[in-house]
Write a protein that holds these residues in place. Structure first.
Motif, PDB file in Angstrom:
ATOM      1  N   ILE A  89      34.716  34.910  34.276  1.00  0.00           N
ATOM      2  CA  ILE A  89      34.144  34.740  35.620  1.00  0.00           C
ATOM      3  C   ILE A  89      32.628  34.917  35.641  1.00  0.00           C
ATOM      4  O   ILE A  89      31.934  34.279  36.440  1.00  0.00           O
ATOM      5  N   ASN A  90      32.075  35.753  34.768  1.00  0.00           N
ATOM      6  CA  ASN A  90      30.622  35.893  34.729  1.00  0.00           C
ATOM      7  C   ASN A  90      29.967  34.573  34.341  1.00  0.00           C
ATOM      8  O   ASN A  90      28.943  34.178  34.909  1.00  0.00           O
ATOM      9  N   SER A  95      27.208  29.402  36.281  1.00  0.00           N
ATOM     10  CA  SER A  95      27.253  27.961  36.566  1.00  0.00           C
ATOM     11  C   SER A  95      27.055  27.697  38.053  1.00  0.00           C
ATOM     12  O   SER A  95      26.392  26.726  38.433  1.00  0.00           O
ATOM     13  N   PHE A  96      27.599  28.559  38.889  1.00  0.00           N
ATOM     14  CA  PHE A  96      27.410  28.383  40.333  1.00  0.00           C
ATOM     15  C   PHE A  96      25.950  28.585  40.705  1.00  0.00           C
ATOM     16  O   PHE A  96      25.356  27.796  41.440  1.00  0.00           O
ATOM     17  N   GLN A 138      34.544  33.235  45.415  1.00  0.00           N
ATOM     18  CA  GLN A 138      33.174  33.694  45.653  1.00  0.00           C
ATOM     19  C   GLN A 138      32.165  33.002  44.747  1.00  0.00           C
ATOM     20  O   GLN A 138      30.962  33.037  45.027  1.00  0.00           O
ATOM     21  N   VAL A 139      32.604  32.390  43.657  1.00  0.00           N
ATOM     22  CA  VAL A 139      31.668  31.819  42.684  1.00  0.00           C
ATOM     23  C   VAL A 139      31.990  30.364  42.352  1.00  0.00           C
ATOM     24  O   VAL A 139      31.540  29.839  41.333  1.00  0.00           O
ATOM     25  N   THR A 140      32.738  29.712  43.208  1.00  0.00           N
ATOM     26  CA  THR A 140      33.033  28.287  43.031  1.00  0.00           C
ATOM     27  C   THR A 140      32.885  27.570  44.361  1.00  0.00           C
ATOM     28  O   THR A 140      32.940  28.186  45.434  1.00  0.00           O
ATOM     29  N   VAL A 169      34.250  24.670  39.974  1.00  0.00           N
ATOM     30  CA  VAL A 169      35.466  24.702  40.793  1.00  0.00           C
ATOM     31  C   VAL A 169      36.564  25.394  39.994  1.00  0.00           C
ATOM     32  O   VAL A 169      36.469  25.555  38.778  1.00  0.00           O
ATOM     33  N   TYR A 170      37.613  25.798  40.702  1.00  0.00           N
ATOM     34  CA  TYR A 170      38.717  26.541  40.103  1.00  0.00           C
ATOM     35  C   TYR A 170      40.020  25.801  40.343  1.00  0.00           C
ATOM     36  O   TYR A 170      40.317  25.391  41.475  1.00  0.00           O
ATOM     37  N   ILE A 171      40.811  25.630  39.276  1.00  0.00           N
ATOM     38  CA  ILE A 171      42.132  25.011  39.378  1.00  0.00           C
ATOM     39  C   ILE A 171      43.146  25.939  38.728  1.00  0.00           C
ATOM     40  O   ILE A 171      43.088  26.187  37.517  1.00  0.00           O
ATOM     41  N   GLY A 172      44.067  26.471  39.511  1.00  0.00           N
ATOM     42  CA  GLY A 172      45.164  27.271  38.987  1.00  0.00           C
ATOM     43  C   GLY A 172      46.385  26.387  38.790  1.00  0.00           C
ATOM     44  O   GLY A 172      46.755  25.620  39.688  1.00  0.00           O
TER      45      GLY A 172
END
Length: 588
Positions: A89-90, A95-96, A138-140, A169-172
């Motif tokens: 996540i860091n 990247s964000f 919070q970061v995407t 972006v985040y994809i679960g």
């Protein structure tokens, strides 16, 4: 292997991989874990997809970031649930902050396990599976946990968000969803950037034309977001027009060849290399901020003299002329229209501003070279180091510079034509650049990668040197060994115990990582040894070259010293009225 040229039914994992491949990101950086194994099997069954295993997930995120910057496109990192994604996540947060479209893909427990609230490993043992996707929100720019029924549309929507906003972006992907079959009909059409709003674009064009026609010349300050959108050709066209000066922020240095007569180099407010270059921006009759970020380290700690509110600002998805903002105007279109308007305008011809890089590479705080003889045989100083490095750099080089000493020294270099400088001046997470170099080597193998990194930073992520070696990449790595955290010493308490790092035998590391005869290492302590090592690196293109440069702990390039003083002042505690004054910490 699976042929996906015209699929009818396809697994969710293969659909996602195909979209990434279509977007020019066929490499997946990451680590396996039990919750992402089925997902990885599906993704890697797609023709052309390549697995790039890294030492840890944080390094994978850094590598995907470096890859995306050089490709000017998307980078993808795949982790397992909980422990893996939190490690990454860091890197995604960086990247964000720096507008890099990295796709964080997390293999999750099955839908049924999540519905049941099962107390699984890699969870917080509370039956709640939303903790980490909420953290990533919070970061995407956007996040989604895929469901089979809507997976194709959700994947396309999320990837389009990354493209259009230049954000991660985040994809679960739950394990059962990864192998579920869905329609592949959407894959027949590639994803494309959203276009600008036609009416807003028309209004912007007319307002901009009035502003340009009222000016005698234009100063353009180019920020890193232009680089993210692959708009360098438009900057070159602008530079060729009469009446235009081009400056760059440090995060976009060399976006225009610095040999171009209209380049005034890197703008850093009061710390800009020359007064003429600073005035070209601060006193421009009309100033255009193209893809800029007005943060502390990109403005010389807010020492810019221009008023951003009075400038023309071209952002990623909107534009502003003075007090009027035009939403829905993409940077691609606003920059193109700026070029067209300036080409039609009759602006005054401008004389080139001559920069003197040798003057800017002097060091502060260490020994001053007494002459050519001293610089060859005496202890290595930053003044000597950067002078030799300037002569070593060749065209078509990707220079990667770690936050702190390396980056701020590199800013004062005059880069040869067709070079890139990759750094992280906004997020400034130390250790970023070594894994990012892995991404750079994969993204642009035709260019020689040269990494500048300090000993303290390298200790965070040096494991990725093994991946670089075993994949056969041949960067030049210059490790600035000054026994600790120089930028922190420049800010406060230079002699404090926490500024020191453990001494390592750096030149033995490649052998420890199994390099065999694929690496050459050397330690240099003076200018003569450095010159010989750099000459060797120039000739050695089939092996990784590691040069350890021993430098004084309290010596630093002029920009790091100046900005360290700015950080020291900014971080100083503010005493309540009437409280006794604190003694200011010593700085260098």
């Amino acid at each position: 292997m699976t042929n996906l040229s015209a699929p009818t039914r396809i697994s969710v994992g293969a659909y996602l991989a195909t979209r990434l491949s279509q977007l020019g990101a066929p490499q997946l950086f990451g680590l396996p874990g039990d919750f992402n194994l089925s997902l990885l099997d599906e993704m890697l069954a797609v023709d052309g997809m390549e697995w790039v295993g890294t030492a840890n997930e944080l390094n994978a995120a850094y590598a995907a970031d470096g890859y995306a910057r050089i490709r000017r496109g998307i980078g993808a990192v795949v982790t397992t649930f909980g422990v893996g994604e939190l490690s990454a996540i860091n890197g995604v947060a960086g990247s964000f902050a720096e507008d890099v479209p990295v796709v964080q893909i997390t293999g999750m427990p099955s839908t049924s396990a999540q519905t049941a609230g099962a107390l699984l490993h890699h969870t917080l043992a509370d039956g709640n599976f939303d903790h980490f996707v909420r953290a990533y929100e919070q970061v995407t720019a956007a996040s989604v946990v895929l469901k089979t029924a809507t997976a194709p549309a959700d994947i396309d929507r999320i990837l389009l968000t990354a493209l259009n906003e230049s954000k991660p972006v985040y994809i679960g992907v739950p394990a059962d969803v990864a192998v579920s079959l869905v329609s592949g009909a959407n894959l027949r059409e590639p994803l494309e950037l959203f276009g600008s709003n036609a009416r807003q674009l028309e209004r912007f064009t007319e307002t901009l034309r009035q502003a340009v026609y009222s000016a005698v010349s234009v100063g353009v300050l180019v920020g890193p977001r232009v680089h993210r959108r692959q708009l360098e050709p438009i900057i070159r066209s602008l530079a060729d027009a009469p009446g235009v000066y081009i400056a760059t922020q440090s995060g976009s240095k060399a976006i225009l060849d610095e040999s171009h007569p209209k380049s005034v180099g890197t703008y850093l407010g009061a710390h800009t290399q020359s007064d003429d270059a600073r005035r070209a921006i601060d006193e421009a009759p009309l100033l255009v901020l193209a893809g800029t970020i007005m943060s502390d380290l990109l403005t010389g700690f807010f020492t810019h003299r221009f008023d951003p509110e009075q400038a023309v600002e071209l952002a990623t998805t909107w534009a502003r002329v003075g007090e009027t903002t035009f939403f829905g105007v993409q940077l691609e279109d606003s920059l193109r229209i700026l070029d067209e308007v300036i080409q039609d305008a009759r602006l005054d011809a401008l004389e080139p501003i001559i920069l003197k890089p040798a003057e800017a590479t002097r060091s502060v705080g260490g020994r001053t070279d007494a002459g050519p003889g001293a610089s060859i045989v005496g202890p290595l100083s930053h003044e000597t180091f950067w002078r030799h490095l300037q002569g070593f750099l060749a065209p078509d080089t990707t220079l990667i510079a770690e936050a702190g000493t390396s980056f701020f020294g590199a800013i004062d270099l005059r880069l040869p034509d067709n070079c890139d400088l990759l750094g992280q001046p906004v997020w400034s997470s130390i250790g970023y650049t070594l894994p990012a170099t892995l991404g750079v080597c994969i993204a642009a193998p035709e260019k020689r990668a040269v990494l500048l990194i300090g000993d303290g930073s390298a200790q965070l992520t040096v494991q990725e040197l093994a991946t670089i070696l075993h994949r056969g990449h041949t960067p030049v790595i210059v490790l600035l060994n000054n026994g600790g955290y120089t930028i922190e010493r420049a800010i406060q308490s230079p002699e404090a115990v926490y500024q020191d790092v453990t001494a390592w035998n750096w030149t033995e590391l490649p052998a420890a990582f199994g390099a065999g005869d694929r690496a050459v290492t050397v330690t240099v302590r003076n200018g003569g040894e450095l010159a010989a090592a750099l000459a060797m690196a120039t000739e050695t293109t089939d092996k990784l070259v590691l040069i350890e440069a021993i430098l004084p702990p309290l010596d630093s390039p002029r920009l790091l010293t100046a900005l360290g003083a700015g950080l020291s002042e900014a971080n100083a505690p503010v005493m309540p009225s009437g409280s006794p004054a604190l003694v200011a910490p010593s700085t260098v």
